[in-house]
Structure formats: C-alpha cells, structure tokens
Design a protein around this motif. Structure first.
Motif, short mmCIF file in Angstrom:
data_model
loop_
_atom_site.label_atom_id
_atom_site.label_comp_id
_atom_site.label_asym_id
_atom_site.label_seq_id
_atom_site.Cartn_x
_atom_site.Cartn_y
_atom_site.Cartn_z
N LEU A 1 0.84 -1.35 0.16
CA LEU A 1 -0.05 0.01 0.11
C LEU A 1 0.89 1.24 0.08
O LEU A 1 0.52 2.25 -0.63
N ASN A 2 1.98 1.06 0.50
CA ASN A 2 3.07 2.30 0.70
C ASN A 2 3.46 2.65 -0.75
O ASN A 2 3.90 3.92 -0.88
N TRP A 3 3.43 1.69 -1.74
CA TRP A 3 3.87 2.09 -3.19
C TRP A 3 2.88 2.99 -3.69
O TRP A 3 3.04 4.23 -4.35
N TYR A 4 1.53 3.00 -3.41
CA TYR A 4 0.34 3.70 -3.74
C TYR A 4 0.56 5.05 -3.09
O TYR A 4 0.22 6.29 -3.84
N ARG A 5 1.11 5.05 -1.86
CA ARG A 5 1.15 6.32 -1.25
C ARG A 5 2.40 7.30 -1.57
O ARG A 5 2.43 8.37 -1.39
N ASN A 6 3.13 6.92 -2.78
CA ASN A 6 3.92 7.62 -3.44
C ASN A 6 3.77 8.05 -4.76
O ASN A 6 4.39 8.32 -5.69
N ILE A 7 2.53 7.72 -5.30
CA ILE A 7 2.17 8.01 -6.60
C ILE A 7 2.18 9.43 -7.00
O ILE A 7 2.93 9.67 -8.19
N ASP A 8 2.05 10.40 -6.24
CA ASP A 8 2.11 11.69 -6.76
C ASP A 8 3.73 12.19 -6.42
O ASP A 8 3.96 13.07 -7.06
N ARG A 9 4.19 11.71 -5.53
CA ARG A 9 5.52 11.92 -5.14
C ARG A 9 6.56 11.69 -6.24
O ARG A 9 7.34 12.06 -6.80
N ASN A 10 5.97 10.30 -6.89
CA ASN A 10 6.79 9.60 -7.76
C ASN A 10 6.54 10.86 -9.21
O ASN A 10 7.85 10.94 -9.75
N TRP A 11 5.36 11.28 -9.40
CA TRP A 11 5.15 12.15 -10.40
C TRP A 11 6.06 13.57 -10.04
O TRP A 11 6.66 14.03 -11.29
N GLU A 12 6.36 13.94 -9.01
CA GLU A 12 7.20 15.14 -8.93
C GLU A 12 8.73 14.63 -8.82
O GLU A 12 9.38 15.47 -9.50
N LEU A 13 9.05 13.71 -8.54
CA LEU A 13 10.48 13.00 -8.50
C LEU A 13 10.84 12.91 -9.95
O LEU A 13 12.03 12.92 -10.50
N THR A 14 9.96 12.43 -10.81
CA THR A 14 10.17 12.21 -12.31
C THR A 14 10.01 13.28 -13.38
O THR A 14 10.19 13.14 -14.45
N ALA A 15 10.22 14.68 -12.76
CA ALA A 15 9.67 15.66 -13.68
C ALA A 15 11.10 15.89 -14.68
O ALA A 15 10.80 16.10 -15.73
N PRO A 16 12.11 15.63 -14.27
CA PRO A 16 13.30 15.55 -15.26
C PRO A 16 13.14 14.66 -16.27
O PRO A 16 13.97 15.02 -17.34
N TRP A 17 12.34 13.62 -16.32
CA TRP A 17 12.05 12.85 -17.44
C TRP A 17 10.71 13.01 -18.23
O TRP A 17 10.33 12.24 -19.02
N GLN A 18 10.32 14.09 -18.12
CA GLN A 18 9.41 14.73 -18.91
C GLN A 18 9.39 14.26 -20.34
O GLN A 18 10.37 14.63 -20.94
#
Length: 316
Positions: free
Chosen positions: A229-246
């Motif tokens: 479940l903690n994987w799901y709790r990082n969904i929006d954080r992952n979006w923030e972290l992966t900004a350089p790979w837009q």
C-alpha cells in the motif's frame, strides 16, 4: 523447481526465487502478489536457457518492509532492481513486470538503459507524465471512491485487508479476473472499503486453487499489506520526482501484454495503444491481446504469456 535465498540489495534484505542459468530475466510482481505470481514462468524460461529470478519486492512477503512511507518511491524500487542485477552477478537483464511491477520495469529501462536488454510489461503500460499529479487526475475522473484514493490514508486499507488476509486474496483474485462477474467495478472502493464490491466466491476461478490462496496467505503473514500500500502512497511523489524525465522515451526493445477484461485497460483512452504507446516505446516489438483474460495475466494465461515472452527473449 525454483530455489529460494536472501540477498542484500539497496540497504534491505530481499527474498528471491530463482531457477536456471544463462542471461538474466527478472520477473517483478504487482499488488497484492509476490514471487509466487510467476510460478508458471520459471520452468519454461529456465528450460529455454535463462536465469529466471522473481523477488518479493520491497515491503512484500519475505523481503524487508521499511517503516517509512517515503522509502517506497519509484527511485527506491528501481534502485532495488539495479542492486539485484549486481548482486546476482550479471551486467544486464531483461526486466518483466506485472501490475505495479510494470512501472518498476518501465522506469528501470528508462533510467538505466545500460542495464536493460529488453523490457516487458503485463497489464500496466508506460504512460506519458501528465500535466497534473496522477491522484488529482484520478479523483476528477473516478471520484473520491477510487481505490488509489482510498489507499492513501495510512492504516485504513491496511486494517481492512490485514483483518482477513485469506479472504482478501480470494475476493480480489476472483473479482478482477477474466471470470469475475464485474471486473469494471473493482477500481471503485465502496463505502465499506476496497473489498465491499467483491463477493466471496463460492468457487475460485479455474486458474487459481485454494492451495494457491494458502501460499499467498502464508507469505503475507510476515508483512501484511502495508508495504504494498505504501507504493500507492508515493504515486504523486513519483510524479514530482520524475519531472526531469518529462517526455522521455524508453528505447530498449519492448513488449506489452494485457487481457481485454483487465480493469486497467479502462484507464487508457481508445487511441492509447495505436498512437501513444509507440511514441513512448520506439522499439516496441509486440502488443499481445489476450481475449477473456482479466488482470492476473501470467497466472490466468500462463501458456500464452510464456510463448510471447520466449519469442520476445529469442529476438533480443
């Protein structure tokens, strides 16, 4: 039969199942699963000359479950794969992921193309990074009852699923399989919780046995569902972290497989497979559609999945 051992990877102790010798093929499970979801793949792939390894991923089964929610970002998960390739003594791997294992496989190929000879995803395809955080978009599209929204509050879904581990597996695997009565209803958590819309089946679908349910239940006795479940709790954080790979592309040879009754397919617009996916995957070697198959791709249709994987591997 696969052999089992523990390896030290990226600061955690990881349980793996492995069989065979040769080029490395990593099989990454999803939620709520474990190495066991790949039980039908070990023998055929090993017999074809591959070193087949399926870990319990971070927080699952026999692998460590860090207590900090922030320890489950996509960078941690990719880091586990990178560390595992090194710990196994290989220079490269073909990385195959189902469900949540899909994003880990796709991101490993995108972030470390030097390590990935090929990449395959089952159920979950790589998608473009959207203009707003994913959970914002999901709430707008599906409402507050969407299961990924329900999973966000620490302790809530955990308590529901951990209260009856065996029942959670029976309901989830049955309701969201190709034989489920209404797979499309599964993404919506009802007022009573994630499992409220899923009946406890009198008999299981033909592809899963009570012994399989026993195996999952035993594996989840250690960690329960919180790590996953903690994987799901990082969904929006992952979006923030992966900004350089837009708009980054995944250049490794790629394969995508899914069932036409998979609830995840409803998340993609009609033009996605033909127009969007080939832009993300410029070396897309195949898109395999499995009629009548639900979400549990490699368990529901092991023969077709094994055939497709072996053809893909043989072409690398």
């Amino acid at each position: 039969m696969p052999q089992h051992r523990e390896v030290s990877v990226n600061g955690i102790t990881m349980h793996i199942a492995e069989q065979g010798e040769g080029p490395l093929v990593l099989l990454l499970h999803g939620f709520p699963e474990s190495w066991y979801s790949w039980r039908h793949q070990f023998e055929p792939l090993a017999a074809a000359g591959y070193h087949v390894v399926a870990p319990d991923q971070r927080g699952y089964g026999g692998t460590d479950q860090p207590s900090d929610v922030d320890a489950y970002s996509i960078f941690h998960l990719v880091g586990d794969v990178v560390g595992l390739i090194e710990a196994l003594g290989h220079k490269q791997a073909v990385v195959v992921g189902h469900d949540w294992g899909g994003p880990v496989a796709w991101h490993t190929a995108m972030l470390r193309p030097d390590l990935v000879r090929g990449v395959a995803g089952l159920s979950v395809a790589p998608g473009p990074r959207g203009p707003v955080p994913p959970l914002v978009a999901a709430r707008e599209r599906f409402g507050d009852g969407f299961y990924q929204i329900y999973f966000q509050e620490p302790g809530v879904a955990d308590a529901e699923l951990n209260s009856d581990i065996r029942g959670a597996f029976r309901k989830t695997l049955a309701a969201t399989s190709g034989e489920g009565a209404n797979p499309a209803a599964a993404p919506l958590a009802q007022a009573g919780g994630f499992l409220a819309a899923m009946p406890d089946p009198e008999t299981l679908p033909g592809w899963v046995t009570e012994a399989d349910i026993d195996a999952y239940t035993e594996q989840y006795q250690r960690n329960g569902f919180t790590g996953g479940l903690n994987w799901y709790r990082n969904i929006d954080r992952n979006w923030e972290l992966t900004a350089p790979w837009q708009n980054a592309r995944i250049t490794a040879p790629a394969l995508y497989l899914s069932g036409d009754r998979d609830l995840v397919r409803a998340f993609y617009p009609p033009e996605f497979m033909d127009q969007v996916l080939p832009k993300i995957l410029p070396d897309l070697r195949g898109v395999v559609d499995l009629p009548g198959c639900g979400h549990w791709t490699q368990q529901e249709r092991p023969d077709e999945v094994n055939k497709a994987l072996l053809e893909f591997l043989g072409g690398l």
